[in-house]
Design a protein around this motif. Structure first.
Motif, PDB file in Angstrom:
ATOM      1  N   UNK A 436      17.331  -6.224  10.329  1.00  0.00           N
ATOM      2  CA  UNK A 436      17.196  -7.109   9.169  1.00  0.00           C
ATOM      3  C   UNK A 436      15.953  -7.985   9.296  1.00  0.00           C
ATOM      4  N   UNK A 437      15.762  -8.585  10.480  1.00  0.00           N
ATOM      5  CA  UNK A 437      14.649  -9.524  10.628  1.00  0.00           C
ATOM      6  C   UNK A 437      13.301  -8.808  10.604  1.00  0.00           C
ATOM      7  N   UNK A 438      13.202  -7.695  11.343  1.00  0.00           N
ATOM      8  CA  UNK A 438      11.929  -6.959  11.321  1.00  0.00           C
ATOM      9  C   UNK A 438      11.675  -6.344   9.957  1.00  0.00           C
ATOM     10  N   UNK A 439      12.742  -5.870   9.297  1.00  0.00           N
ATOM     11  CA  UNK A 439      12.569  -5.338   7.935  1.00  0.00           C
ATOM     12  C   UNK A 439      12.124  -6.401   6.964  1.00  0.00           C
ATOM     13  N   UNK A 440      12.640  -7.604   7.109  1.00  0.00           N
ATOM     14  CA  UNK A 440      12.231  -8.700   6.233  1.00  0.00           C
ATOM     15  C   UNK A 440      10.768  -9.061   6.461  1.00  0.00           C
ATOM     16  N   UNK A 441      10.372  -9.108   7.736  1.00  0.00           N
ATOM     17  CA  UNK A 441       8.966  -9.424   8.041  1.00  0.00           C
ATOM     18  C   UNK A 441       8.052  -8.344   7.477  1.00  0.00           C
ATOM     19  N   UNK A 442       8.415  -7.097   7.658  1.00  0.00           N
ATOM     20  CA  UNK A 442       7.599  -5.998   7.142  1.00  0.00           C
ATOM     21  C   UNK A 442       7.527  -6.025   5.624  1.00  0.00           C
ATOM     22  N   UNK A 443       8.654  -6.333   4.993  1.00  0.00           N
ATOM     23  CA  UNK A 443       8.683  -6.368   3.530  1.00  0.00           C
ATOM     24  C   UNK A 443       7.842  -7.523   3.001  1.00  0.00           C
ATOM     25  N   UNK A 444       7.982  -8.684   3.657  1.00  0.00           N
ATOM     26  CA  UNK A 444       7.236  -9.847   3.184  1.00  0.00           C
ATOM     27  C   UNK A 444       5.733  -9.647   3.372  1.00  0.00           C
ATOM     28  N   UNK A 445       5.342  -9.093   4.509  1.00  0.00           N
ATOM     29  CA  UNK A 445       3.921  -8.843   4.725  1.00  0.00           C
ATOM     30  C   UNK A 445       3.396  -7.790   3.760  1.00  0.00           C
ATOM     31  N   UNK A 446       4.219  -6.747   3.510  1.00  0.00           N
ATOM     32  CA  UNK A 446       3.820  -5.730   2.540  1.00  0.00           C
ATOM     33  C   UNK A 446       3.753  -6.270   1.136  1.00  0.00           C
ATOM     34  N   UNK A 447       4.678  -7.155   0.779  1.00  0.00           N
ATOM     35  CA  UNK A 447       4.683  -7.730  -0.568  1.00  0.00           C
ATOM     36  C   UNK A 447       3.466  -8.616  -0.791  1.00  0.00           C
ATOM     37  N   UNK A 448       3.079  -9.375   0.242  1.00  0.00           N
ATOM     38  CA  UNK A 448       1.909 -10.239   0.088  1.00  0.00           C
ATOM     39  C   UNK A 448       0.635  -9.424  -0.081  1.00  0.00           C
ATOM     40  N   UNK A 449       0.517  -8.321   0.686  1.00  0.00           N
ATOM     41  CA  UNK A 449      -0.673  -7.470   0.539  1.00  0.00           C
ATOM     42  C   UNK A 449      -0.674  -6.769  -0.804  1.00  0.00           C
ATOM     43  N   UNK A 450       0.498  -6.328  -1.281  1.00  0.00           N
ATOM     44  CA  UNK A 450       0.587  -5.674  -2.589  1.00  0.00           C
ATOM     45  C   UNK A 450       0.244  -6.643  -3.708  1.00  0.00           C
ATOM     46  N   UNK A 451       0.680  -7.896  -3.582  1.00  0.00           N
ATOM     47  CA  UNK A 451       0.375  -8.877  -4.621  1.00  0.00           C
ATOM     48  C   UNK A 451      -1.127  -9.139  -4.692  1.00  0.00           C
ATOM     49  N   UNK A 452      -1.812  -9.121  -3.535  1.00  0.00           N
ATOM     50  CA  UNK A 452      -3.264  -9.298  -3.530  1.00  0.00           C
ATOM     51  C   UNK A 452      -3.948  -8.131  -4.215  1.00  0.00           C
ATOM     52  N   UNK A 453      -3.478  -6.900  -3.893  1.00  0.00           N
ATOM     53  CA  UNK A 453      -4.067  -5.715  -4.532  1.00  0.00           C
ATOM     54  C   UNK A 453      -3.805  -5.717  -6.023  1.00  0.00           C
ATOM     55  N   UNK A 454      -2.616  -6.128  -6.442  1.00  0.00           N
ATOM     56  CA  UNK A 454      -2.293  -6.154  -7.872  1.00  0.00           C
ATOM     57  C   UNK A 454      -3.176  -7.157  -8.604  1.00  0.00           C
ATOM     58  N   UNK A 455      -3.448  -8.297  -7.961  1.00  0.00           N
ATOM     59  CA  UNK A 455      -4.317  -9.294  -8.600  1.00  0.00           C
ATOM     60  C   UNK A 455      -5.715  -8.747  -8.803  1.00  0.00           C
TER      61      UNK A 455
END
Length: 779
Positions: A436-455
């Motif tokens: 759960x914790x590593x998946x959350x970290x991976x998801x949050x880091x992936x979401x932040x990078x995706x949000x930058x690319x989307x912008x």
């Protein structure tokens, strides 16, 4: 379907899986090395020596096996124990440990590796602790995957509760029995998951090895039927459940009956009756399911009524037979230890010999923290994880932890059974938490990078010409028109694939935690693991590594070693005749026989309560009465353990009330109240006359006042009540360096009768006629 296929060789997925498998094997090897090496503190700090009391008997039996062979072992009548009764060793021991160590010794010597029997016995427990860790991995992997399995194996390799019974030198039955217990459970779960008859046969063979190794096999033959009955009641019956259980009962019971110490008890004692009742029930259920598959619903109702009626009649007959067998036994077909588990007050009321053993006492709350440490806090999380989702395998480990918690609360020795269950649950909890914790970290880091690319994409799209946007719309419309023709035909195929993906997205979204919280939680888990490792290493190095045969004490002057036990046994071996009999409390019987090679009256087997009560009565009686009892048993030496000088608390004075209780249970003239002053056990000037004049008091405190002039007992923290006295029927022949072991010799009857003859002669000279005095046959 493509997702279920194995990845093609050479693909990144296949490479990742191969690397994961290799890494898992490497981690398991390291866990095995850890499990072995953490148990070597006793050898490193002290020496390669057998520990405790029971292991000395096992060591002596293994020596006999390696020297005389298997056939002589089965027929060995040992006349050096339980004099004058003796003991048939082959029919009264669980031979699994002895045969295992004997086989290892034989194989090593066949390979020209000349290890002694003692060396093999010392290191058997650490080796099998590594095997137990690997078996824990296999079991937990079947329940919740390889990640949980690796975590559980690492926890079991270090858990203090298991270390206490498996350090180097702890050559007891539990050394191999815990591995057999876990491996039997693994094969049962493996059979339950696969429905393989091959694994079912291996399960029966593993159960047979467990029966050979330890009397705790009854835990298996009761826990598995309970799980089978739970599956049937909750509607989880399947052919795999039948294959996992039926061969185990049939083949396992037949194999168990081959073990001489078990024999027909495998079918006649109450500990095994639950498995037979569930065996009948599962056959009735299997027959009902079979009939349901071949008959119409109307005929099925009629057939079910008939089958259930016949099944109830059969169950009633079996129950009647079992009740008759139980009624014919004074204990209801249960052994004393089993009754103590079902009723914790039973032993203290009826069988004081069982209640007198320290490891049969209930544990305290601090002992849980000492023996399983932080696992006590992780177990509830593991239980919750087993319910999401609940399977047959996860329901079994939940039942395992619940039952082991109860039994460990009744008897501190069964903390050993709790340890594997706690490690499995904690491994599942840690694995789920890390996911759960590593998946959350991976998801949050992936979401932040995706949000930058989307912008960035949005910025470039807004700057593009309108023609491109309109062209995009036209292309999109054409694609929609093309897809409409095939949409209806592919709708049914797409729905099953789409639904799981939606659920998985919802599940992933629900388990996503904030980035900061996930990082902090991971750091806390790592700190918790570090604290667990530090505690386990300390427990292995300090708490459980010291052999009871050699004691140590740390003071300002440095380390003091108390080797009084081996000093005393060496004195017996070199200064007494081979046929001399030695009386002591039963705790020291195995060591006296193994190390001094002298015949003992009672030992740690405790199979004859009357014989032990006789020794307890002698210790509780006056000196003259005790001499008569020991003389009738052909005893020549009496050994007592005394800790009043150096502060050793496990001496015979502290055990004396149990001698009184056990002796009074058979000989009513021995009453505990006669040894207590206002309900208190005292050895000072306020002690009762019965206490001050009993043999145990005199043998322990004889000449004790000469050590310091006061007779101050450091264990009881008081001055003794009777200081200056002489022995009339016993003479001191040996006292160890630190006064821990004292050995006395019975005075021969001829000396005493000569003294009485002198009195008779003086009476005759004063006026009695010499004709009235009969000739003394001893002169």
């Amino acid at each position: 379907m493509a997702a279920l296929e194995s990845p093609q060789p050479g693909t990144p997925t296949a490479m990742r899986n191969a690397f994961g498998n290799v890494l898992s094997v490497l981690i398991l090897v390291l866990i095995g090395v850890l499990a072995f090496s953490i148990r070597l503190f006793s050898v490193i700090k002290y020496e390669s020596v057998i520990h405790e009391f029971d292991p000395y008997f096992n060591y002596r039996v293994t020596q006999f096996l390696s020297k005389n062979g298997i056939y002589e072992f089965w027929n060995w009548f040992d006349d050096r124990t339980w004099y004058p009764l003796g003991r048939v060793i082959g029919g009264t021991v669980y031979p699994g440990l002895t045969l295992t160590a004997g086989t290892i010794w034989w194989v090593l010597n066949s390979l020209n590796i000349p290890l002694s029997v003692e060396t093999v016995c010392v290191f058997t427990a650490p080796v099998f602790s590594a095997f137990a860790s690997w078996a824990t991995y296999l079991l937990t992997k079947e329940v919740k995957g390889s990640g949980a399995g690796l975590a559980a194996a690492a926890l079991l390799a270090m858990v203090p509760s298991y270390i206490s019974r498996s350090v180097a030198g702890s050559y007891d039955n539990e050394a191999v029995a815990i591995f057999a217990l876990i491996f039997t459970f693994y094969l049962y779960i493996k059979t339950l998951n696969t429905g393989s008859l091959f694994y079912a046969t291996l399960n029966a063979l593993a159960y047979f090895y467990m029966v050979c190794s330890w009397g705790g096999y009854t835990f298996i033959i009761n826990l598995i039927p309970m799980h089978v009955l739970l599956c049937i009641v909750t509607g989880r019956y399947s052919p795999r459940l039948y294959i996992a259980y039926a061969p185990l009962v049939v083949l396992g019971t037949l194999l168990a009956a081959l073990v001489p110490v078990v024999g027909f008890n495998a079918v006649l004692t109450s500990e095994h009756f639950a498995s037979f009742l569930v065996f009948i029930i599962i056959h009735v259920v299997a027959l009902v399911y079979y009939i349901k598959g071949i008959l119409s619903p109307k005929m099925f109702k009629v057939a079910v009524t008939l089958v259930v009626s016949i099944g109830m009649v059969v169950c009633f007959i079996v129950v009647a037979i079992l009740v008759a067998l139980v009624a014919s036994s004074p204990t209801g077909g249960w052994s004393g230890r089993s009754l103590s588990l079902l009723d914790p007050t039973y032993a203290s009321k009826y069988i004081p010999i069982i209640a007198s053993v320290s490891e049969h006492q209930p544990p305290t709350w601090p002992s849980y923290f000492m023996d399983i440490n932080v696992l006590a806090f992780l177990v509830p999380a593991g239980i919750i994880a087993c319910f999401s989702p609940l399977s047959d395998a996860s329901s079994f480990v939940v039942l395992y932890i619940v039952m082991s918690v109860y039994f460990s609360g009744v008897m501190v020795r069964l903390m050993l059974v709790l340890a594997p269950a706690a490690c499995i649950m904690s491994g599942i909890a840690l694995s789920q938490a890390f996911d759960v914790f590593t998946g959350s970290i991976k998801y949050q880091l992936g979401a932040s990078s995706n949000s930058t690319d989307d912008a960035e994409d949005n910025t470039s799209t807004n700057n593009a010409p309108k023609d491109d946007a309109s062209a995009g719309k036209t292309d999109k419309g054409e694609e929609i028109v093309k897809e409409r023709s095939s949409k209806k035909g592919k709708k049914k195929e797409r729905e099953p694939a789409d639904k799981p993906s939606v659920k998985s997205k919802i599940k992933k979204k629900a388990l996503v935690l904030p980035l900061e919280a996930s990082i902090v939680a991971l750091l806390l888990l790592i700190m918790l693991g570090a604290f667990y490792v530090i505690h386990c290493v300390w427990a292995a190095a300090e708490a459980y590594s010291a052999p009871s045969i050699v004691l140590t004490s740390q003071s300002r002057d440095g380390l003091h070693v108390f080797d009084d036990f081996r000093e005393s046994y060496a004195w017996l071996s070199h200064n007494t005749d081979v046929d001399d009999k030695v009386a002591s409390w039963w705790d020291y019987g195995y060591q006296t026989t193994a190390m001094a090679n002298r015949t003992v009256i009672v030992d740690n087997n405790t199979w004859n309560n009357t014989h032990i009560a006789t020794v307890g009565t002698a210790m509780s009686s006056s000196e003259k009465a005790a001499w008569e009892i020991f003389n009738s048993l052909d005893v020549k030496y009496v050994l007592v353990v005394f800790g009043g000088l150096i502060g050793y608390p496990s001496d015979d004075i502290n055990k004396f009330l149990w001698m009184v209780r056990i002796g009074g249970g058979v000989f009513p003239h021995i009453k505990e109240a006669d040894y207590l002053r206002d309900g208190q056990y005292r050895i000072d000037s306020e002690a009762t006359p019965t206490m001050l004049n009993c043999l145990m008091y005199k043998l322990s405190y004889y000449r004790f006042v000469k050590t310091d002039g006061k007779g101050y007992d450091r264990v009881r923290r008081t001055e003794i009540g009777k200081k200056n006295f002489k022995l009339t029927h016993f003479e001191e022949v040996f006292t160890s360096h630190h006064w821990m072991v004292r050995i006395y010799k019975l005075k021969p009857p001829r000396n005493r009768i000569r003294g009485r003859t002198k009195k008779l002669k003086s009476k005759t000279s004063s006026g009695l006629s010499s004709k009235s005095v009969k000739k003394n046959p001893w002169i």
